[in-house]
Design a protein around this motif. Structure first.
Motif, PDB file in Angstrom:
ATOM      1  N   ALA A 137      -8.777  11.714  -1.053  1.00 13.26           N
ATOM      2  CA  ALA A 137      -7.994  11.286   0.361  1.00 13.26           C
ATOM      3  C   ALA A 137      -6.589  10.687  -0.191  1.00 13.26           C
ATOM      4  N   GLU A 138      -6.451  10.150  -1.519  1.00 15.21           N
ATOM      5  CA  GLU A 138      -5.215   9.625  -2.270  1.00 15.21           C
ATOM      6  C   GLU A 138      -4.433  10.767  -2.320  1.00 15.21           C
ATOM      7  N   LEU A 139      -4.962  11.874  -2.718  1.00 16.63           N
ATOM      8  CA  LEU A 139      -4.167  13.231  -3.159  1.00 16.63           C
ATOM      9  C   LEU A 139      -3.534  13.663  -1.793  1.00 16.63           C
TER      10      LEU A 139
ATOM     11  N   THR B  34       0.134   6.957  -7.860  1.00 16.71           N
ATOM     12  CA  THR B  34      -0.338   5.993  -8.771  1.00 16.71           C
ATOM     13  C   THR B  34      -1.573   5.726  -8.354  1.00 16.71           C
ATOM     14  N   HIS B  35      -2.145   5.787  -6.931  1.00 16.06           N
ATOM     15  CA  HIS B  35      -3.271   5.367  -6.472  1.00 16.06           C
ATOM     16  C   HIS B  35      -4.214   6.346  -6.848  1.00 16.06           C
ATOM     17  N   VAL B  36      -4.051   7.617  -7.212  1.00 11.64           N
ATOM     18  CA  VAL B  36      -4.784   8.633  -7.664  1.00 11.64           C
ATOM     19  C   VAL B  36      -5.135   8.133  -9.100  1.00 11.64           C
TER      20      VAL B  36
ATOM     21  N   GLU C 118      -3.532  -3.853  -1.299  1.00  9.03           N
ATOM     22  CA  GLU C 118      -2.589  -2.800  -0.967  1.00  9.03           C
ATOM     23  C   GLU C 118      -2.579  -2.193   0.179  1.00  9.03           C
ATOM     24  N   GLN C 119      -3.690  -2.100   0.772  1.00  8.38           N
ATOM     25  CA  GLN C 119      -3.621  -1.515   2.325  1.00  8.38           C
ATOM     26  C   GLN C 119      -3.027  -2.652   3.430  1.00  8.38           C
ATOM     27  N   VAL C 120      -3.333  -3.803   2.948  1.00  6.91           N
ATOM     28  CA  VAL C 120      -2.778  -4.757   3.826  1.00  6.91           C
ATOM     29  C   VAL C 120      -1.183  -4.716   3.922  1.00  6.91           C
TER      30      VAL C 120
END
Ligand code: FEO
Length: 173
Positions: free
Chosen positions: A16-18, A52-54, A126-128
Motif C-alpha cells: 500500500a505504501e509503495l 520512507t514509509h516503505v 503521521e496520518q493525522v
C-alpha cells in the motif's frame, strides 16, 4: 517475533505504501506537464516520503526476523484533470491509508502484539499530519480558486516544500 498473521498484514502495508509512492510520482509528473512546477515538486516530495514509509516497515519486518515479501504494485492513474481533483484524490487516498493503519493496529491488538502496536503509533500520528496538510491545501484551492493567478500563487507555495530524510532511516538502521 511477530505472528504469521501480523507479518502478512505488515507486508501488505508495504504494498500500500509503495502504491502511495507510485500514485504521487504519477501526480508529480502530471502536474509538471500542466505547468504546475510547485505542485509537481510537492508531489515528488510526497512520493519520497512514502518511500520512507516503505523503508520503516521494511526495517521493522526485518527486525522481527521476517522476510519482506513484495507483491505487484497496482498501476496508478495518469490523468488527474485539475489540481483540485488531484488533491482531493490525495486526501481520499490518505484517508484510505489511515483506515489501513487502523486495521493494522487492530490486528496487533488481537494478536496480543504490543511491540507492533507501539511501532504503528508513528504511522497513526503521521496520518493525522498528512490528512491535515492536504486538507489545508484543498481549503486554499477553494479560497484562491483552482485556476489563474490564485492557482499560481498556491503553486509557488507548494514548491517550497522540501524533503528531509528522517534521521533514524538516514543512519541505515
Ligand atoms: Fe504512507 Fe501517505 O501514507
Amino acid at each position: 517475533m511477530v505472528t504469521d498473521k501480523m507479518a502478512q498484514a505488515l507486508n501488505e502495508q508495504i504494498n500500500a505504501e509503495l502504491y502511495s509512492a507510485y500514485l504521487y510520482l504519477a501526480m508529480a509528473s502530471w502536474a509538471g506537464t500542466q505547468g504546475m512546477r510547485g505542485a509537481s515538486s510537492w508531489f515528488f516530495v510526497q512520493a519520497r516520503e512514502e518511500m520512507t514509509h516503505v523503508w520503516r516497515f521494511y526495517d521493522y519486518i526485518s527486525s522481527q526476523g521476517r522476510q519482506v515479501i513484495l507483491d505487484a504494485v497496482e498501476k496508478p492513474p495518469a490523468d488527474f484533470e485539475t489540481m483540485m481533483k488531484a488533491f482531493e484524490e490525495t486526501l481520499a487516498h490518505e484517508q484510505k491509508v489511515t483506515g489501513l493503519i487502523n486495521d493494522l493496529v487492530a490486528t496487533a491488538r488481537t494478536e496480543n502484539d504490543n511491540a507492533t502496536a507501539i511501532f504503528l503509533q508513528w504511522y497513526v500520528t503521521e496520518q493525522v499530519e498528512e490528512e491535515e496538510s492536504v486538507g489545508e491545501i484543498i481549503d486554499q484551492l477553494k479560497l484562491a480558486g483552482d485556476e489563474g493567478g490564485g492557482l499560481l500563487m498556491i503553486d509557488r507555495e507548494l514548491g517550497t516544500r522540501v524533503f528531509s530524510m528522517p534521521a533514524d532511516l538516514a543512519a541505515g538502521a
